[in-house]
Design an enzyme around this catalytic site. Structure first.
Site, PDB file in Angstrom:
ATOM      1  N   LYS A  81      10.530 -34.970 -38.104  1.00  0.00           N
ATOM      2  CA  LYS A  81      11.765 -34.584 -38.783  1.00  0.00           C
ATOM      3  C   LYS A  81      12.080 -35.595 -39.895  1.00  0.00           C
ATOM      4  O   LYS A  81      12.009 -36.812 -39.681  1.00  0.00           O
ATOM      5  CB  LYS A  81      12.912 -34.513 -37.774  1.00  0.00           C
ATOM      6  CG  LYS A  81      14.214 -33.997 -38.365  1.00  0.00           C
ATOM      7  CD  LYS A  81      15.283 -33.794 -37.296  1.00  0.00           C
ATOM      8  CE  LYS A  81      16.572 -33.281 -37.909  1.00  0.00           C
ATOM      9  NZ  LYS A  81      17.623 -33.027 -36.904  1.00  0.00           N
ATOM     10  N   SER A 156      19.933 -28.880 -38.002  1.00  0.00           N
ATOM     11  CA  SER A 156      19.204 -29.524 -39.077  1.00  0.00           C
ATOM     12  C   SER A 156      17.702 -29.619 -38.829  1.00  0.00           C
ATOM     13  O   SER A 156      16.925 -29.922 -39.731  1.00  0.00           O
ATOM     14  CB  SER A 156      19.757 -30.936 -39.319  1.00  0.00           C
ATOM     15  OG  SER A 156      19.611 -31.749 -38.173  1.00  0.00           O
ATOM     16  N   SER A 180      21.879 -29.454 -33.831  1.00  0.00           N
ATOM     17  CA  SER A 180      20.722 -29.472 -34.721  1.00  0.00           C
ATOM     18  C   SER A 180      19.379 -29.234 -34.055  1.00  0.00           C
ATOM     19  O   SER A 180      18.397 -28.957 -34.735  1.00  0.00           O
ATOM     20  CB  SER A 180      20.677 -30.798 -35.488  1.00  0.00           C
ATOM     21  OG  SER A 180      21.705 -30.841 -36.443  1.00  0.00           O
TER      22      SER A 180
END
Length: 481
Positions: A81, A156, A180
């Site tokens: 990520k 996210s 997220s």
């Protein structure tokens, strides 16, 4: 056979590599080929380094050839990520302020993945600074939902979930402040977990003692999520809130017998949240599954209205304290919604934070008492199905206006304010074939039990086995059901 390598479970792939039934290079090449074919349309993987990936694959095969002991994730490709540091790779957080930033060290989560043998091949796309549950930014653009390219992949950890769903990665790391891990898991028909604070120790981290942000796995099924968590979990003294329990517990096989389990559920959090009819009807359908599994199912939800203020205050406080240096230098290139949230944090007073802490204490004890009556609480992950990719966020739900870019995320961020573990598992599709997910919330630090319940539901429904058409192989084969 690439579709086999791309959609085998991570556990199966890891075992096949260890037994030398598959070479690491074969596995890495299959995933790179899938990225080449699918990623131009989905835009989930960024900062890809194919040469590095293949060199690391060759080294991994050499280790196996010499008979050296290999880690549990040995040879599995992973992209990190883009809010997490992976040494030698860019870490932009989706912001023009960091577009030239190259990480010189690994974050703790990446350190653990590499030590377990995973091969870092690139990064996964995020919204700017991970703010918001829709993945778009000015550096890499928007990530699209592989089930419908006109819809959001969530965020996210949107790049992570879209990549796993479409066979570009077997596993991915995620983080969760307001949902997220859970939103993108639900929107991409995969599994994502908000772990208990400290279950996966975080370092570096500006707010070391804060429980608001956690890290966890994203996978195509619950067993793979638990497999990954076995590597990520475990105490580390760099995190003062890390839980002193080994990750080995997450390798234990799941007991699928839920007979007698006390399940509470609510589609609208006891009537306080607007919910799209497609979501609420889906929730009602899924409760029949739990009844069939022998659970005592009851519509009930604790009063969580204070969670709104708690989350807004601590989110704004943590965003400001974590990003103030960058903000003061690069405010002009940051998106308006992030600037609004940052400035909200800058205006906080001690009395605001003190009130939020008192309310959080009340919520903790209310949940503690609630879980004396029930074994799990089941809620929708999102109040809406995946929305138009061209919107920043849904501006209304059932006619109720959403005043800010995070108001539509209450169904997940209320749970973030509580600190309880929560698992997002696929719960089927809308009439226009958009994925949905339900979240299974457990008592304090009951991460394994949440996974166990999710696994039983998954085995009873098989929703997560439906793959996006874009992921089909060249011969038209769509892996899974």
């Amino acid at each position: 056979m690439d579709h086999y390598k791309n959609f085998s479970t991570a556990r199966h792939l890891a075992k096949a590599i260890q037994k030398r039934e598959l070479s690491v290079r074969e596995v890495v090449e299959a995933h790179l080929a899938q990225i080449e074919r699918v990623n131009p349309e989905v835009n989930a993987i960024i900062s890809l380094d194919e040469d590095h990936a293949l060199k690391e694959a060759n080294k991994a095969d050499e280790i196996l050839a010499t008979g050296k002991k290999a880690g549990p994730l040995h040879g599995l490709p992973i992209a990190i990520k883009d809010t997490h540091n992976a040494k030698g790779f860019p870490m932009t957080s989706g912001s023009l302020a960091l577009r030239d930033n190259i990480s010189t060290e690994d974050d703790l989560i990446v350190e653990r993945l590499r030590n377990a043998g995973a091969i870092v091949i690139g990064k996964t796309n995020v919204p700017e600074f991970g703010a918001g549950a829709h993945t778009f930014n000015e550096v890499f653009g928007v990530t699209r939902n592989p089930y419908n390219l006109n819809r959001t992949a969530g965020g996210s950890s949107g790049g992570a979930a879209a990549a796993v769903a479409s066979g570009m990665l077997p596993l991915a790391d995620g983080s969760d402040m307001g949902g997220s891990c859970r939103f993108p898991a639900a929107f991409n028909n995969v599994v994502g977990m908000r772990t208990s604070p400290g279950r996966v120790p975080m370092y570096p981290k500006a707010a070391l003692y804060s429980p608001l942000v956690t890290q966890g796995p994203i996978a195509r099924n619950v067993e793979d999520a638990s497999f990954m968590l076995s590597v990520l979990a475990g105490q580390d003294n760099r995190s003062p809130i890390s839980i002193a329990e080994s990750g080995e517990q997450f390798l234990n096989p799941f007991d699928k017998n839920l007979n007698g389990l006390r399940i509470a559920w609510s589609a609208d959090f006891g009537g306080i949240l607007p919910v799209d009819p497609a979501v609420s009807s889906n929730m009602e359908e899924q409760m029949k599954i739990f009844t069939d599994l022998g659970c005592h199912v009851e519509e009930a939800c604790p009063d969580l209205v204070e969670a709104d203020e708690v989350f807004h205050v601590f989110r704004a406080w943590e965003i400001e304290m974590s990003n103030h240096e960058l903000f003061d230098r690069f405010e002009e290139v940051m998106k308006p919604s992030f600037k609004w949230n940052f400035n909200k944090g800058r205006k906080l007073r001690g009395i605001d934070i003190g009130r939020a802490e008192r309310l959080r204490n009340q919520l903790y004890h209310r949940m503690r008492v609630f879980f004396d009556q029930y074994d799990a609480l089941i809620l929708p992950v999102s109040q809406v199905p995946p929305f138009d990719v061209n919107l920043e966020y849904p501006e209304q739900i059932n006619g109720v206006p959403m005043e800010t870019y995070i108001d539509w995320m209450r169904s997940s961020y209320y749970i973030s304010a509580l600190g309880n573990p929560s698992l997002s598992v696929p719960s089927g599709f809308t009439s226009d074939r958009l994925p949905l997910g339900l979240q299974i919330v457990g008592p304090h630090q009951a991460d394994y039990e949440v996974l166990r319940i999710g696994h039983a539901f998954e085995q009873a429904t098989h929703y997560g086995e439906k793959r996006p058409k874009i992921a089909q192989s060249k011969d038209g084969h769509i892996p899974g059901r």
